[in-house]
Write a protein that holds these residues in place. Structure first.
Motif, PDB file in Angstrom:
ATOM      1  N   LEU A 133     -35.208   4.132 -49.582  1.00 50.77           N
ATOM      2  CA  LEU A 133     -35.316   4.729 -50.912  1.00 50.77           C
ATOM      3  C   LEU A 133     -36.250   3.880 -51.760  1.00 50.77           C
ATOM      4  O   LEU A 133     -36.084   2.649 -51.844  1.00 50.77           O
ATOM      5  N   VAL A 134     -37.210   4.523 -52.384  1.00 52.46           N
ATOM      6  CA  VAL A 134     -38.182   3.818 -53.205  1.00 52.46           C
ATOM      7  C   VAL A 134     -38.513   4.674 -54.424  1.00 52.46           C
ATOM      8  O   VAL A 134     -38.453   5.914 -54.348  1.00 52.46           O
ATOM      9  N   GLN A 135     -38.852   4.014 -55.510  1.00 54.99           N
ATOM     10  CA  GLN A 135     -39.245   4.760 -56.703  1.00 54.99           C
ATOM     11  C   GLN A 135     -40.685   5.230 -56.579  1.00 54.99           C
ATOM     12  O   GLN A 135     -41.498   4.630 -55.863  1.00 54.99           O
ATOM     13  N   ALA A 136     -40.981   6.286 -57.296  1.00 56.20           N
ATOM     14  CA  ALA A 136     -42.347   6.785 -57.321  1.00 56.20           C
ATOM     15  C   ALA A 136     -43.302   5.668 -57.746  1.00 56.20           C
ATOM     16  O   ALA A 136     -43.000   4.901 -58.660  1.00 56.20           O
ATOM     17  N   GLY A 137     -44.427   5.606 -57.049  1.00 55.53           N
ATOM     18  CA  GLY A 137     -45.390   4.540 -57.295  1.00 55.53           C
ATOM     19  C   GLY A 137     -45.196   3.327 -56.422  1.00 55.53           C
ATOM     20  O   GLY A 137     -46.063   2.443 -56.378  1.00 55.53           O
ATOM     21  N   GLY A 138     -44.085   3.281 -55.719  1.00 51.95           N
ATOM     22  CA  GLY A 138     -43.780   2.141 -54.868  1.00 51.95           C
ATOM     23  C   GLY A 138     -44.436   2.232 -53.500  1.00 51.95           C
ATOM     24  O   GLY A 138     -45.213   3.150 -53.216  1.00 51.95           O
ATOM     25  N   SER A 139     -44.098   1.262 -52.661  1.00 47.77           N
ATOM     26  CA  SER A 139     -44.702   1.153 -51.333  1.00 47.77           C
ATOM     27  C   SER A 139     -43.626   0.952 -50.275  1.00 47.77           C
ATOM     28  O   SER A 139     -42.547   0.424 -50.543  1.00 47.77           O
ATOM     29  N   LEU A 140     -43.972   1.376 -49.072  1.00 47.99           N
ATOM     30  CA  LEU A 140     -43.141   1.133 -47.897  1.00 47.99           C
ATOM     31  C   LEU A 140     -44.059   0.956 -46.707  1.00 47.99           C
ATOM     32  O   LEU A 140     -45.167   1.520 -46.682  1.00 47.99           O
ATOM     33  N   ARG A 141     -43.570   0.213 -45.714  1.00 48.72           N
ATOM     34  CA  ARG A 141     -44.310   0.076 -44.468  1.00 48.72           C
ATOM     35  C   ARG A 141     -43.421   0.523 -43.322  1.00 48.72           C
ATOM     36  O   ARG A 141     -42.363  -0.060 -43.087  1.00 48.72           O
ATOM     37  N   LEU A 142     -43.856   1.570 -42.645  1.00 52.08           N
ATOM     38  CA  LEU A 142     -43.144   2.049 -41.477  1.00 52.08           C
ATOM     39  C   LEU A 142     -43.709   1.376 -40.236  1.00 52.08           C
ATOM     40  O   LEU A 142     -44.909   1.091 -40.157  1.00 52.08           O
ATOM     41  N   SER A 143     -42.824   1.163 -39.277  1.00 52.93           N
ATOM     42  CA  SER A 143     -43.221   0.552 -38.019  1.00 52.93           C
ATOM     43  C   SER A 143     -42.698   1.409 -36.875  1.00 52.93           C
ATOM     44  O   SER A 143     -41.623   2.007 -36.969  1.00 52.93           O
ATOM     45  N   CYS A 144     -43.451   1.457 -35.805  1.00 50.42           N
ATOM     46  CA  CYS A 144     -43.037   2.200 -34.616  1.00 50.42           C
ATOM     47  C   CYS A 144     -43.245   1.294 -33.415  1.00 50.42           C
ATOM     48  O   CYS A 144     -44.381   0.904 -33.117  1.00 50.42           O
ATOM     49  N   ALA A 145     -42.149   0.983 -32.739  1.00 53.18           N
ATOM     50  CA  ALA A 145     -42.204   0.164 -31.532  1.00 53.18           C
ATOM     51  C   ALA A 145     -42.210   1.079 -30.317  1.00 53.18           C
ATOM     52  O   ALA A 145     -41.390   1.997 -30.218  1.00 53.18           O
ATOM     53  N   ALA A 146     -43.117   0.820 -29.403  1.00 51.71           N
ATOM     54  CA  ALA A 146     -43.268   1.671 -28.224  1.00 51.71           C
ATOM     55  C   ALA A 146     -43.035   0.895 -26.951  1.00 51.71           C
ATOM     56  O   ALA A 146     -43.409  -0.277 -26.848  1.00 51.71           O
ATOM     57  N   SER A 147     -42.404   1.555 -25.999  1.00 51.57           N
ATOM     58  CA  SER A 147     -42.278   0.977 -24.665  1.00 51.57           C
ATOM     59  C   SER A 147     -43.464   1.438 -23.837  1.00 51.57           C
ATOM     60  O   SER A 147     -44.230   2.303 -24.245  1.00 51.57           O
ATOM     61  N   GLY A 148     -43.617   0.895 -22.652  1.00 53.43           N
ATOM     62  CA  GLY A 148     -44.695   1.341 -21.779  1.00 53.43           C
ATOM     63  C   GLY A 148     -45.813   0.331 -21.690  1.00 53.43           C
ATOM     64  O   GLY A 148     -46.259  -0.195 -22.705  1.00 53.43           O
ATOM     65  N   ARG A 149     -46.255   0.094 -20.472  1.00 52.39           N
ATOM     66  CA  ARG A 149     -47.285  -0.922 -20.244  1.00 52.39           C
ATOM     67  C   ARG A 149     -48.674  -0.433 -20.604  1.00 52.39           C
ATOM     68  O   ARG A 149     -49.602  -1.226 -20.678  1.00 52.39           O
ATOM     69  N   THR A 150     -48.810   0.878 -20.814  1.00 52.03           N
ATOM     70  CA  THR A 150     -50.132   1.409 -21.132  1.00 52.03           C
ATOM     71  C   THR A 150     -50.231   1.859 -22.577  1.00 52.03           C
ATOM     72  O   THR A 150     -51.039   2.726 -22.905  1.00 52.03           O
ATOM     73  N   PHE A 151     -49.421   1.258 -23.463  1.00 49.17           N
ATOM     74  CA  PHE A 151     -49.460   1.626 -24.882  1.00 49.17           C
ATOM     75  C   PHE A 151     -50.884   1.537 -25.421  1.00 49.17           C
ATOM     76  O   PHE A 151     -51.289   2.369 -26.237  1.00 49.17           O
ATOM     77  N   SER A 152     -51.629   0.562 -24.976  1.00 49.25           N
ATOM     78  CA  SER A 152     -52.978   0.364 -25.503  1.00 49.25           C
ATOM     79  C   SER A 152     -53.896   1.538 -25.207  1.00 49.25           C
ATOM     80  O   SER A 152     -54.966   1.648 -25.805  1.00 49.25           O
ATOM     81  N   GLY A 153     -53.479   2.432 -24.318  1.00 44.52           N
ATOM     82  CA  GLY A 153     -54.275   3.604 -23.978  1.00 44.52           C
ATOM     83  C   GLY A 153     -53.848   4.874 -24.693  1.00 44.52           C
ATOM     84  O   GLY A 153     -54.469   5.933 -24.524  1.00 44.52           O
ATOM     85  N   TYR A 154     -52.782   4.783 -25.491  1.00 47.66           N
ATOM     86  CA  TYR A 154     -52.256   5.968 -26.163  1.00 47.66           C
ATOM     87  C   TYR A 154     -52.903   6.161 -27.529  1.00 47.66           C
ATOM     88  O   TYR A 154     -52.985   5.224 -28.320  1.00 47.66           O
ATOM     89  N   ASN A 155     -53.288   7.378 -27.830  1.00 49.62           N
ATOM     90  CA  ASN A 155     -53.547   7.734 -29.213  1.00 49.62           C
ATOM     91  C   ASN A 155     -52.186   7.911 -29.890  1.00 49.62           C
ATOM     92  O   ASN A 155     -51.246   8.423 -29.276  1.00 49.62           O
ATOM     93  N   MET A 156     -52.068   7.479 -31.139  1.00 50.67           N
ATOM     94  CA  MET A 156     -50.779   7.501 -31.830  1.00 50.67           C
ATOM     95  C   MET A 156     -50.887   8.252 -33.155  1.00 50.67           C
ATOM     96  O   MET A 156     -51.944   8.230 -33.808  1.00 50.67           O
ATOM     97  N   GLY A 157     -49.799   8.884 -33.529  1.00 49.43           N
ATOM     98  CA  GLY A 157     -49.793   9.620 -34.781  1.00 49.43           C
ATOM     99  C   GLY A 157     -48.494   9.445 -35.541  1.00 49.43           C
ATOM    100  O   GLY A 157     -47.463   9.063 -34.977  1.00 49.43           O
ATOM    101  N   TRP A 158     -48.560   9.715 -36.822  1.00 48.06           N
ATOM    102  CA  TRP A 158     -47.389   9.815 -37.696  1.00 48.06           C
ATOM    103  C   TRP A 158     -47.344  11.230 -38.254  1.00 48.06           C
ATOM    104  O   TRP A 158     -48.372  11.758 -38.707  1.00 48.06           O
ATOM    105  N   PHE A 159     -46.165  11.804 -38.218  1.00 48.56           N
ATOM    106  CA  PHE A 159     -45.920  13.115 -38.785  1.00 48.56           C
ATOM    107  C   PHE A 159     -44.703  13.010 -39.703  1.00 48.56           C
ATOM    108  O   PHE A 159     -43.964  12.038 -39.646  1.00 48.56           O
ATOM    109  N   ARG A 160     -44.497  14.006 -40.523  1.00 50.15           N
ATOM    110  CA  ARG A 160     -43.314  14.021 -41.382  1.00 50.15           C
ATOM    111  C   ARG A 160     -42.774  15.433 -41.486  1.00 50.15           C
ATOM    112  O   ARG A 160     -43.492  16.415 -41.299  1.00 50.15           O
TER     113      ARG A 160
END
Length: 130
Positions: free
Chosen positions: A10-37
Protein backbone atom coordinates in the motif's frame (compact mmCIF):
# COMPACT_ATOMS: atom_id res chain seq x y z
CA UNK A 1 10.41 -22.33 -14.70
CA UNK A 2 9.07 -20.79 -11.52
CA UNK A 3 8.53 -17.08 -11.01
CA UNK A 4 8.07 -15.42 -7.64
CA UNK A 5 6.97 -11.79 -7.59
CA UNK A 6 7.30 -9.62 -4.49
CA UNK A 7 7.42 -6.02 -3.36
CA UNK A 8 3.80 -5.00 -3.60
CA UNK A 9 2.02 -3.07 -0.90
CA UNK A 10 0.00 0.00 0.00
CA UNK A 11 1.39 3.36 -1.02
CA UNK A 12 0.04 6.88 -1.28
CA UNK A 13 -0.38 8.56 -4.61
CA UNK A 14 2.91 10.03 -5.76
CA UNK A 15 4.89 7.39 -3.94
CA UNK A 16 7.21 4.68 -5.21
CA UNK A 17 7.54 0.92 -5.05
CA UNK A 18 10.01 -1.58 -6.44
CA UNK A 19 8.73 -4.95 -7.54
CA UNK A 20 11.06 -7.89 -7.85
CA UNK A 21 10.63 -11.19 -9.66
CA UNK A 22 12.88 -14.14 -8.85
CA UNK A 23 13.12 -16.81 -11.52
CA UNK A 24 14.32 -20.37 -11.47
CA UNK A 25 16.01 -21.98 -14.44
CA UNK A 26 19.56 -22.06 -15.69
CA UNK A 27 18.68 -20.27 -18.91
CA UNK A 28 17.05 -17.20 -17.35
CA UNK A 29 19.55 -15.03 -19.20
CA UNK A 30 17.92 -16.16 -22.45
CA UNK A 31 14.35 -15.26 -21.50
CA UNK A 32 12.56 -12.13 -22.53
CA UNK A 33 10.67 -10.92 -19.44
CA UNK A 34 7.55 -8.87 -18.92
CA UNK A 35 5.39 -7.28 -16.26
CA UNK A 36 1.63 -7.22 -16.59
CA UNK A 37 -1.12 -6.06 -14.25
CA UNK A 38 -4.73 -6.86 -13.66
CA UNK A 39 -7.21 -4.73 -11.77
CA UNK A 40 -10.45 -6.20 -10.39
CA UNK A 41 -12.98 -6.72 -13.17
CA UNK A 42 -10.49 -5.87 -15.90
CA UNK A 43 -8.38 -7.84 -18.30
CA UNK A 44 -4.69 -8.40 -17.75
CA UNK A 45 -2.72 -5.65 -19.44
CA UNK A 46 0.85 -5.10 -20.50
CA UNK A 47 3.03 -2.85 -18.35
CA UNK A 48 6.66 -3.32 -19.39
CA UNK A 49 9.03 -5.77 -21.06
CA UNK A 50 12.76 -6.25 -21.36
CA UNK A 51 14.71 -8.32 -23.84
CA UNK A 52 16.92 -11.19 -22.75
CA UNK A 53 20.09 -9.12 -22.77
CA UNK A 54 18.48 -5.97 -21.45
CA UNK A 55 19.28 -3.90 -24.51
CA UNK A 56 15.67 -3.03 -25.24
CA UNK A 57 12.79 -2.09 -22.97
CA UNK A 58 9.16 -1.39 -23.78
CA UNK A 59 6.42 0.31 -21.80
CA UNK A 60 2.71 0.85 -21.92
CA UNK A 61 1.87 4.47 -22.62
CA UNK A 62 0.16 4.72 -19.24
CA UNK A 63 3.40 4.07 -17.34
CA UNK A 64 6.01 5.51 -19.67
CA UNK A 65 8.26 7.93 -17.86
CA UNK A 66 7.16 6.67 -14.42
CA UNK A 67 8.10 2.96 -14.43
CA UNK A 68 11.46 1.37 -15.22
CA UNK A 69 12.06 -2.31 -15.94
CA UNK A 70 15.49 -3.81 -15.41
CA UNK A 71 17.10 -7.19 -14.91
CA UNK A 72 20.07 -8.82 -13.26
CA UNK A 73 20.89 -12.04 -15.09
CA UNK A 74 23.50 -13.00 -12.51
CA UNK A 75 20.75 -13.05 -9.85
CA UNK A 76 17.96 -14.41 -12.06
CA UNK A 77 15.84 -11.38 -11.24
CA UNK A 78 13.79 -8.80 -13.05
CA UNK A 79 12.62 -5.59 -11.42
CA UNK A 80 9.95 -2.97 -11.92
CA UNK A 81 10.70 0.39 -10.33
CA UNK A 82 7.48 2.36 -10.06
CA UNK A 83 7.41 6.07 -9.31
CA UNK A 84 4.77 8.80 -9.24
CA UNK A 85 2.18 6.15 -8.56
CA UNK A 86 -1.46 6.91 -9.24
CA UNK A 87 -4.64 5.32 -7.89
CA UNK A 88 -5.25 3.87 -11.37
CA UNK A 89 -2.04 1.85 -10.99
CA UNK A 90 -3.79 -0.24 -8.34
CA UNK A 91 -3.72 -3.86 -9.51
CA UNK A 92 -2.09 -7.21 -9.04
CA UNK A 93 1.22 -7.21 -10.87
CA UNK A 94 2.52 -10.32 -12.58
CA UNK A 95 5.93 -11.10 -13.97
CA UNK A 96 6.09 -13.37 -16.98
CA UNK A 97 8.73 -15.23 -18.94
CA UNK A 98 8.98 -15.87 -22.65
CA UNK A 99 11.01 -19.08 -22.78
CA UNK A 100 10.17 -20.36 -26.25
CA UNK A 101 12.69 -18.25 -28.09
CA UNK A 102 15.86 -18.36 -26.04
CA UNK A 103 18.21 -15.49 -26.79
CA UNK A 104 15.83 -14.54 -29.58
CA UNK A 105 14.73 -11.16 -30.81
CA UNK A 106 11.03 -10.49 -30.39
CA UNK A 107 9.33 -7.42 -31.70
CA UNK A 108 7.90 -4.81 -29.38
CA UNK A 109 4.42 -5.83 -30.46
CA UNK A 110 5.05 -9.45 -29.58
CA UNK A 111 6.36 -8.61 -26.13
CA UNK A 112 3.22 -6.67 -25.25
CA UNK A 113 0.98 -9.70 -25.79
CA UNK A 114 -0.14 -11.94 -22.91
CA UNK A 115 -0.05 -14.90 -25.29
CA UNK A 116 3.67 -14.49 -25.92
CA UNK A 117 4.58 -15.52 -22.38
CA UNK A 118 4.47 -19.11 -21.22
CA UNK A 119 5.31 -18.84 -17.53
CA UNK A 120 3.70 -16.54 -14.97
CA UNK A 121 4.33 -15.61 -11.38
CA UNK A 122 1.62 -15.55 -8.74
CA UNK A 123 1.11 -11.79 -8.67
CA UNK A 124 1.84 -9.15 -6.08
CA UNK A 125 -0.80 -6.60 -5.11
CA UNK A 126 -0.11 -2.88 -5.44
CA UNK A 127 -2.65 -0.52 -3.89
CA UNK A 128 -2.29 3.21 -4.42
CA UNK A 129 -4.42 5.42 -2.19
CA UNK A 130 -5.49 8.90 -3.18
Amino acid sequence: VQLQASGGGLVQAGGSLRLSCAASGRTFSGYNMGWFRQAPGKEREFVAAITWNGDSTYYADSVKGRFTISRDNAKNRVYLQMASLKPEDTASYYCAADTDFLFGRRTAGELTRVSEYDYWGQGTLVTVSS
